[in-house]
Motif scaffolding. Structure first.
Motif, PDB file in Angstrom:
ATOM      1  N   VAL A 122      21.250   1.890   3.916  1.00 46.15           N
ATOM      2  CA  VAL A 122      22.308   2.883   4.072  1.00 46.15           C
ATOM      3  C   VAL A 122      22.013   3.726   5.304  1.00 46.15           C
ATOM      4  N   PRO A 123      22.983   3.898   6.207  1.00 47.19           N
ATOM      5  CA  PRO A 123      22.728   4.698   7.407  1.00 47.19           C
ATOM      6  C   PRO A 123      22.662   6.184   7.093  1.00 47.19           C
ATOM      7  N   MET A 124      21.760   6.893   7.744  1.00 41.51           N
ATOM      8  CA  MET A 124      21.754   8.345   7.727  1.00 41.51           C
ATOM      9  C   MET A 124      22.632   8.833   8.885  1.00 41.51           C
ATOM     10  N   MET A 125      22.708  10.130   9.042  1.00 42.22           N
ATOM     11  CA  MET A 125      23.449  10.702  10.166  1.00 42.22           C
ATOM     12  C   MET A 125      22.819  10.238  11.486  1.00 42.22           C
ATOM     13  N   SER A 126      23.647   9.885  12.459  1.00 39.05           N
ATOM     14  CA  SER A 126      23.131   9.516  13.778  1.00 39.05           C
ATOM     15  C   SER A 126      22.669  10.771  14.516  1.00 39.05           C
ATOM     16  N   ALA A 127      21.905  10.575  15.587  1.00 39.13           N
ATOM     17  CA  ALA A 127      21.402  11.709  16.373  1.00 39.13           C
ATOM     18  C   ALA A 127      21.135  11.253  17.795  1.00 39.13           C
ATOM     19  N   MET A 128      20.884  12.208  18.654  1.00 35.05           N
ATOM     20  CA  MET A 128      20.483  11.915  20.035  1.00 35.05           C
ATOM     21  C   MET A 128      19.350  12.862  20.378  1.00 35.05           C
ATOM     22  N   ASP A 129      18.255  12.312  20.906  1.00 29.78           N
ATOM     23  CA  ASP A 129      17.137  13.179  21.265  1.00 29.78           C
ATOM     24  C   ASP A 129      16.949  13.214  22.774  1.00 29.78           C
ATOM     25  N   TYR A 130      16.157  14.174  23.213  1.00 29.04           N
ATOM     26  CA  TYR A 130      15.905  14.414  24.635  1.00 29.04           C
ATOM     27  C   TYR A 130      14.403  14.280  24.853  1.00 29.04           C
ATOM     28  N   LYS A 131      13.995  13.175  25.477  1.00 28.72           N
ATOM     29  CA  LYS A 131      12.565  12.857  25.545  1.00 28.72           C
ATOM     30  C   LYS A 131      11.853  13.473  26.741  1.00 28.72           C
ATOM     31  N   LYS A 132      12.541  13.648  27.867  1.00 30.48           N
ATOM     32  CA  LYS A 132      11.868  14.098  29.086  1.00 30.48           C
ATOM     33  C   LYS A 132      11.574  15.598  29.031  1.00 30.48           C
ATOM     34  N   ILE A 133      10.548  16.013  29.739  1.00 34.40           N
ATOM     35  CA  ILE A 133      10.096  17.404  29.682  1.00 34.40           C
ATOM     36  C   ILE A 133      11.042  18.353  30.402  1.00 34.40           C
ATOM     37  N   TYR A 134      11.696  17.906  31.474  1.00 40.94           N
ATOM     38  CA  TYR A 134      12.500  18.823  32.289  1.00 40.94           C
ATOM     39  C   TYR A 134      13.993  18.609  32.099  1.00 40.94           C
ATOM     40  N   ASP A 135      14.777  19.636  32.419  1.00 37.73           N
ATOM     41  CA  ASP A 135      16.233  19.543  32.382  1.00 37.73           C
ATOM     42  C   ASP A 135      16.704  18.353  33.209  1.00 37.73           C
ATOM     43  N   GLY A 136      17.843  17.801  32.795  1.00 45.72           N
ATOM     44  CA  GLY A 136      18.384  16.655  33.517  1.00 45.72           C
ATOM     45  C   GLY A 136      17.626  15.373  33.264  1.00 45.72           C
ATOM     46  N   ASP A 137      16.853  15.344  32.171  1.00 50.07           N
ATOM     47  CA  ASP A 137      16.046  14.161  31.817  1.00 50.07           C
ATOM     48  C   ASP A 137      15.126  13.735  32.950  1.00 50.07           C
ATOM     49  N   ARG A 138      14.364  14.711  33.457  1.00 51.89           N
ATOM     50  CA  ARG A 138      13.387  14.428  34.511  1.00 51.89           C
ATOM     51  C   ARG A 138      11.978  14.649  33.980  1.00 51.89           C
ATOM     52  N   PRO A 174       7.878  13.432  32.834  1.00 55.66           N
ATOM     53  CA  PRO A 174       7.272  12.480  31.890  1.00 55.66           C
ATOM     54  C   PRO A 174       7.876  12.584  30.494  1.00 55.66           C
ATOM     55  N   ASN A 175       7.675  11.520  29.718  1.00 55.84           N
ATOM     56  CA  ASN A 175       8.115  11.516  28.328  1.00 55.84           C
ATOM     57  C   ASN A 175       7.303  12.494  27.498  1.00 55.84           C
ATOM     58  N   THR A 176       7.926  13.009  26.468  1.00 58.47           N
ATOM     59  CA  THR A 176       7.255  13.881  25.508  1.00 58.47           C
ATOM     60  C   THR A 176       7.503  13.307  24.113  1.00 58.47           C
ATOM     61  N   GLY A 177       7.010  14.004  23.093  1.00 60.74           N
ATOM     62  CA  GLY A 177       7.346  13.627  21.730  1.00 60.74           C
ATOM     63  C   GLY A 177       8.779  13.967  21.380  1.00 60.74           C
ATOM     64  N   GLY A 178       9.449  14.725  22.249  1.00 58.69           N
ATOM     65  CA  GLY A 178      10.846  15.126  22.017  1.00 58.69           C
ATOM     66  C   GLY A 178      11.037  16.602  22.301  1.00 58.69           C
ATOM     67  N   MET A 179      12.000  16.929  23.156  1.00 50.66           N
ATOM     68  CA  MET A 179      12.255  18.317  23.554  1.00 50.66           C
ATOM     69  C   MET A 179      13.487  18.915  22.887  1.00 50.66           C
ATOM     70  N   GLY A 180      14.190  18.123  22.098  1.00 56.23           N
ATOM     71  CA  GLY A 180      15.363  18.627  21.410  1.00 56.23           C
ATOM     72  C   GLY A 180      16.191  17.483  20.866  1.00 56.23           C
ATOM     73  N   SER A 181      17.196  17.824  20.054  1.00 52.42           N
ATOM     74  CA  SER A 181      18.069  16.795  19.493  1.00 52.42           C
ATOM     75  C   SER A 181      19.395  17.416  19.101  1.00 52.42           C
ATOM     76  N   ILE A 182      20.405  16.544  18.984  1.00 57.80           N
ATOM     77  CA  ILE A 182      21.695  16.953  18.444  1.00 57.80           C
ATOM     78  C   ILE A 182      22.133  15.907  17.425  1.00 57.80           C
ATOM     79  N   ALA A 183      22.931  16.333  16.447  1.00 55.95           N
ATOM     80  CA  ALA A 183      23.457  15.411  15.445  1.00 55.95           C
ATOM     81  C   ALA A 183      24.864  15.866  15.060  1.00 55.95           C
TER      82      ALA A 183
END
Length: 414
Positions: free
Chosen positions: A201-217, A219-228
């Motif tokens: 069964v699907p849960m709610m979808s989401a989108m995360d932001y992996k890069k450390i700086y604004d504009g997805d610039r 290195p990768n991080t564990g995650g800088m934010g998300s929206i659902a």
């Protein structure tokens, strides 16, 4: 009912918060400075210590947060003692613990993913990337706390990544094998699916932001934010994911005598040719879970129990139609070197958002920083813009030395 959540991050605080809201008696190990306000925390960290805690407190259901415990076989150990625990066993968790295993499985059963090559010799890897067209993606085979994937723009950069992973071993044994794959273009999306081994069964979808700086610039991080939910989610997209990925994956696992029970996280790239798998994770996403749980209207513990007991088919999961935004506050210097031990001010002033603690601890009655990702400030509203405004207004009330966060989480999304 007694629930035990294993872990100490923002994802675990969100799980604890939801279970606490539902009225259950919640325990957490090892927890953090915020989790201890919603649960009874213990210092237990090893699998054996966690087992003894669950037996002592007569825990009804244990929920595993971090992937490292799945890799250590915590589910196998708990089940061997007759304890109910949510999460895939050690064999099933190879989907996350080994990128090589996951890519070979996808290739075998025709799941859409990026074209790839595998290497266990850095010299051979370097010879291959010399002939590549850039950008490409290089991934460590094993667990790397969400930081083992690199989008590489040049041959020189590729050589540096290969050297760091395979010779310098910055992630230890995780970098002994690597995956070199094509760079996919499109829109990223996170989707989590609950499965009891028979039904998914699907849960709610989401989108995360992996890069450390604004504009997805950066290195990768564990995650800088998300929206659902993810703005580009649709029923047609879910149908494609089900038919092209899940309907192929679970039978292929079963052929290998792997019964997958728990949550399966799909990191997807929505390309012009349809959804393609970037990665599988065998646990709740972080920080996606923080956004998603704000929108869950069903009882979380009942959902997780249904998975463990093979009764998922009988459960209907209800979701709010609101939008949720989560912004992660981190220590300056993260994801590289950073300092900790700074007191956090203003938490008591936050009124219009929920703060999930990640890298914090309580010292002499004060909450101080103890990790790279420190806090998750989350809110929901009837639009992304309103939820986003609430989050950033509440962030203004919080302060600790060298605090940093992205300013563009949920920006440009109506």
């Amino acid at each position: 009912m007694k629930a035990l959540v294993i872990g100490s991050g923002g994802r675990e605080h969100a799980l604890v918060w939801k279970l606490h809201q539902e009225g259950y008696e919640v325990f957490c190990a090892p927890g953090n400075g915020g989790i201890c306000q919603d649960a009874t925390c213990y210092e237990a960290k090893s699998v054996d210590e966690l087992l003894q805690l669950a037996l002592k407190e007569k825990i009804d259901l244990t929920v595993v947060g971090p992937e490292a415990y799945l890799a250590q076989g915590v589910v196998d150990v708990f089940e061997s003692h007759g304890l109910k625990i949510f999460g895939p066993n050690r064999k099933a968790s190879q989907l996350e613990c080994s990128k090589v295993y996951a890519k070979l499985l996808m290739d075998e059963c025709g799941i859409p993913t990026a074209r790839f090559r595998l290497f266990d010799d850095p010299v051979q890897a370097e010879k291959y990337v010399e002939r590549c067209e850039f950008p490409i993606v290089i991934k460590a085979d094993g667990l790397a706390q969400g930081k083992g994937s690199y989008v590489v723009m040049s041959r020189e950069e590729a050589f540096n990544v290969i050297d760091s992973l395979m010779r310098k071993k910055i992630f230890g044994e995780s970098g002994e094998r690597i995956v070199v794959e094509e760079f996919l273009r499109g829109k990223e999306m996170s989707m989590m699916v609950l499965t009891d081994g028979k039904t998914y069964v699907p849960m709610m979808s989401a989108m995360d932001y992996k890069k450390i700086y604004d504009g997805d610039r950066g290195p990768n991080t564990g995650g800088m934010g998300s929206i659902a939910p993810a703005p580009h989610y649709s029923e047609n997209l879910w149908r494609s994911v089900r038919e092209e990925i899940l309907d192929k994956l679970f039978p292929a696992l079963e052929k290998r005598n792997v019964i997958y029970k728990g949550v399966l996280y799909l990191g997807l790239m929505i390309t012009q040719d349809g959804p393609k798998v970037l990665e599988f994770n065998c646990r709740f996403g972080d920080p996606e879970t923080q956004s998603i749980l704000l929108l869950l209207e069903s009882d979380l513990l009942e959902m997780l129990q249904a998975v463990v007991e093979g009764e998922l088919e009988r459960r209907k999961i209800l979701w709010s139609k609101e939008k949720a935004v989560c912004v992660v506050l981190v220590s300056g210097g993260y994801p590289e070197s950073y300092k900790t031990g700074f007191e956090i001010f203003g938490l008591n002033k936050v009124k219009d958002a929920i703060v999930f603690h990640a890298g914090t601890k309580k010292v002499d009655g004060k909450i101080v920083t103890s990790g790279g990702r420190v806090l998750n400030v989350c809110a929901k509203a009837d639009t992304y813009a309103k939820a986003r405004r609430r989050v950033y207004e509440e962030i203004e009330k919080i302060h600790f030395e060298n605090m940093y966060y992205r300013k563009d989480i949920g920006l440009f999304i109506s």
